[in-house]
Design a protein around this motif. Structure first.
Motif, mmCIF file in Angstrom:
data_model
loop_
_atom_site.group_PDB
_atom_site.id
_atom_site.type_symbol
_atom_site.label_atom_id
_atom_site.label_comp_id
_atom_site.label_asym_id
_atom_site.label_seq_id
_atom_site.Cartn_x
_atom_site.Cartn_y
_atom_site.Cartn_z
ATOM 1 N N ARG A 278 0.754 -1.307 0.113
ATOM 2 C CA ARG A 278 -0.004 -0.042 -0.062
ATOM 3 C C ARG A 278 0.848 1.273 0.064
ATOM 4 N N LEU A 279 1.999 1.116 0.623
ATOM 5 C CA LEU A 279 2.891 2.257 0.420
ATOM 6 C C LEU A 279 3.635 2.467 -0.783
ATOM 7 N N GLY A 280 3.456 1.371 -1.691
ATOM 8 C CA GLY A 280 4.135 1.561 -2.962
ATOM 9 C C GLY A 280 5.565 1.048 -3.081
ATOM 10 N N TRP A 281 5.779 0.278 -2.049
ATOM 11 C CA TRP A 281 7.029 -0.603 -2.283
ATOM 12 C C TRP A 281 7.197 -1.554 -3.378
ATOM 13 N N SER A 282 8.415 -1.742 -4.024
ATOM 14 C CA SER A 282 8.431 -2.830 -4.929
ATOM 15 C C SER A 282 8.429 -4.199 -4.385
ATOM 16 N N PRO A 283 8.029 -5.143 -5.099
ATOM 17 C CA PRO A 283 7.908 -6.392 -4.484
ATOM 18 C C PRO A 283 9.483 -6.949 -3.813
ATOM 19 N N ARG A 284 10.486 -6.511 -4.698
ATOM 20 C CA ARG A 284 11.892 -6.939 -4.158
ATOM 21 C C ARG A 284 12.308 -6.466 -2.887
ATOM 22 N N ARG A 285 11.906 -5.285 -2.720
ATOM 23 C CA ARG A 285 12.263 -4.438 -1.612
ATOM 24 C C ARG A 285 11.430 -4.843 -0.505
ATOM 25 N N ILE A 286 10.329 -5.168 -0.518
ATOM 26 C CA ILE A 286 9.294 -5.559 0.470
ATOM 27 C C ILE A 286 9.831 -7.029 1.047
ATOM 28 N N ILE A 287 10.300 -7.987 0.063
ATOM 29 C CA ILE A 287 10.656 -9.150 0.500
ATOM 30 C C ILE A 287 12.106 -9.240 1.282
ATOM 31 N N ILE A 288 13.035 -8.278 0.757
ATOM 32 C CA ILE A 288 14.294 -8.065 1.501
ATOM 33 C C ILE A 288 13.977 -7.519 2.844
ATOM 34 N N ALA A 289 12.998 -6.445 3.056
ATOM 35 C CA ALA A 289 12.897 -6.011 4.094
ATOM 36 C C ALA A 289 12.179 -6.920 5.451
ATOM 37 N N SER A 290 11.431 -7.589 4.766
ATOM 38 C CA SER A 290 10.519 -8.769 5.664
ATOM 39 C C SER A 290 11.644 -9.675 6.202
ATOM 40 N N ALA A 291 12.621 -10.046 5.153
ATOM 41 C CA ALA A 291 13.834 -10.941 5.335
ATOM 42 C C ALA A 291 14.544 -10.638 6.254
ATOM 43 N N VAL A 292 14.938 -9.507 6.384
ATOM 44 C CA VAL A 292 16.079 -8.883 7.028
ATOM 45 C C VAL A 292 15.554 -8.485 8.726
ATOM 46 N N LEU A 293 14.213 -8.347 8.586
ATOM 47 C CA LEU A 293 13.768 -8.238 10.019
ATOM 48 C C LEU A 293 13.701 -9.417 10.576
ATOM 49 N N ARG A 294 13.204 -10.611 9.776
ATOM 50 C CA ARG A 294 13.303 -11.959 10.403
ATOM 51 C C ARG A 294 14.569 -12.471 10.784
ATOM 52 N N GLY A 295 15.467 -11.979 10.006
ATOM 53 C CA GLY A 295 16.922 -12.427 10.578
ATOM 54 C C GLY A 295 17.515 -11.655 11.705
ATOM 55 N N ALA A 296 17.192 -10.348 11.759
ATOM 56 C CA ALA A 296 17.533 -9.643 12.766
ATOM 57 C C ALA A 296 16.913 -10.156 14.065
ATOM 58 N N TYR A 297 15.715 -10.349 14.156
ATOM 59 C CA TYR A 297 15.426 -10.916 15.559
ATOM 60 C C TYR A 297 15.479 -12.341 15.983
ATOM 61 N N HIS A 298 16.644 -12.820 15.226
ATOM 62 C CA HIS A 298 17.141 -14.264 15.656
ATOM 63 C C HIS A 298 18.655 -14.157 15.751
ATOM 64 N N THR A 299 19.256 -12.799 15.527
ATOM 65 C CA THR A 299 20.727 -12.798 15.814
ATOM 66 C C THR A 299 21.140 -13.019 17.206
ATOM 67 N N TYR A 300 20.197 -12.986 18.196
ATOM 68 C CA TYR A 300 20.686 -13.297 19.480
ATOM 69 C C TYR A 300 21.174 -14.743 19.749
ATOM 70 N N GLN A 301 20.763 -15.552 18.575
ATOM 71 C CA GLN A 301 21.415 -16.897 18.615
ATOM 72 C C GLN A 301 23.101 -16.951 17.944
ATOM 73 N N GLY A 302 23.178 -15.809 17.125
ATOM 74 C CA GLY A 302 24.487 -15.857 16.643
ATOM 75 C C GLY A 302 24.409 -15.479 14.959
ATOM 76 N N VAL A 303 25.252 -15.233 14.369
ATOM 77 C CA VAL A 303 25.545 -14.764 12.897
ATOM 78 C C VAL A 303 24.734 -15.864 11.921
ATOM 79 N N GLY A 304 25.038 -17.117 12.078
ATOM 80 C CA GLY A 304 24.496 -18.090 11.352
ATOM 81 C C GLY A 304 22.971 -18.404 11.516
ATOM 82 N N PRO A 305 22.361 -18.320 12.473
ATOM 83 C CA PRO A 305 21.022 -18.510 12.489
ATOM 84 C C PRO A 305 20.182 -17.431 12.137
ATOM 85 N N GLY A 306 21.164 -16.114 12.167
ATOM 86 C CA GLY A 306 20.461 -14.758 11.699
ATOM 87 C C GLY A 306 20.330 -14.884 10.271
ATOM 88 N N LEU A 307 21.429 -15.304 9.528
ATOM 89 C CA LEU A 307 21.682 -15.622 8.050
ATOM 90 C C LEU A 307 20.565 -16.443 7.558
#
Length: 253
Positions: free
Chosen positions: A178-207
């Motif tokens: 709805r904010l007009g983001w491109s599909p690629r940008r949306i998917i990357i933002a969603s994935a980066v957020l998911r990776g970020a809140y798992h980084t307490y487990q380390g770099v591997g689980p975050g990636l």
């Protein structure tokens, strides 16, 4: 229900507030935990425990576990309500999220296939991270053993799946569209957020979770179904939580 058409400014504020109340907040704390872990020494010598006991008394612990599940899911109810206000009805909001029971067998099959596709590579990344010293030891289930331990672990698995897939995939993708983001940008933002809140487990689980986010985000973009994602996520967590609890009891881990 009256259909609302919020402005872009309103939608930006809404997204920020929702994330601050839920997984955006988790991402901030998780990144801080990772920074603290790096400052404390090699990650290979550290550990983090999931699903820990909350009280010493078994009945109070059970009560607090159930309340934890309940209150953690409140942001999910909030985003469904917000989506319903712009979709015109609760039924349409659930349909847009792909949570309606329109095709249960297909959703189940797709969920199982996603579990297989994500689970084995995820384990490989975790153990590679341990070998490289970039991942802390993750203890999936640190609950004391009671008659209710396994059912509560399953509830936690369902809670995690519903929270993450509804908010980080279904809700976030719709709002960013709805904010007009491109599909690629949306998917990357969603994935980066998911990776970020798992980084307490380390770099591997975050990636690993970032890659999982890319797959799940693209799945939702193509199919508009979050139910298979919830099924897959639940199965992954049940295997990790319950499997560890059973092996710990049997093998004395």
């Amino acid at each position: 229900m009256e259909l609302l058409t919020p402005s872009r400014r309103w939608l930006r504020a809404e997204v920020l507030i929702v994330l601050a109340l839920s997984l955006g907040r988790s991402a901030v704390y998780s990144l801080l935990a990772l920074a603290q872990a790096f400052a404390s020494g090699p990650l290979s010598g550290q550990s983090t425990a999931l699903n820990t006991s909350l009280r010493e008394n078994p009945w109070m612990d059970l009560l607090y576990q159930l309340l934890s599940v309940l209150f953690t899911l409140v942001p999910v109810a909030l985003v469904v309500l917000l989506l319903a206000m712009t979709a015109g009805s609760l039924r349409q909001a659930l349909r847009d999220l792909g949570l309606d029971p329109a095709r249960p067998l297909r959703d189940l099959l797709h969920g199982v296939l996603l579990t297989a596709a994500i689970g084995l590579p995820g384990l490989a990344v975790y153990y590679l991270g341990r070998l490289l010293g970039m991942t802390v030891e993750v203890i999936p289930a640190a609950l004391d053993t009671h008659w209710w331990t396994l059912p509560v672990l399953v509830l936690h698995a369902v809670k995690n799946a519903v929270l993450e897939e509804v908010i980080v995939v279904g809700y976030l993708v719709q709002r960013l569209e709805r904010l007009g983001w491109s599909p690629r940008r949306i998917i990357i933002a969603s994935a980066v957020l998911r990776g970020a809140y798992h980084t307490y487990q380390g770099v591997g689980p975050g990636l690993a979770n970032l890659v999982m986010g890319l797959v799940f985000g693209e799945w939702y973009r193509r199919t508009r179904r979050t139910l298979p994602l919830i099924i897959a996520h639940t199965l992954l967590d049940v295997v990790a939580f319950v499997g560890y609890a059973l092996l710990r009891d049997v093998l004395g881990l």
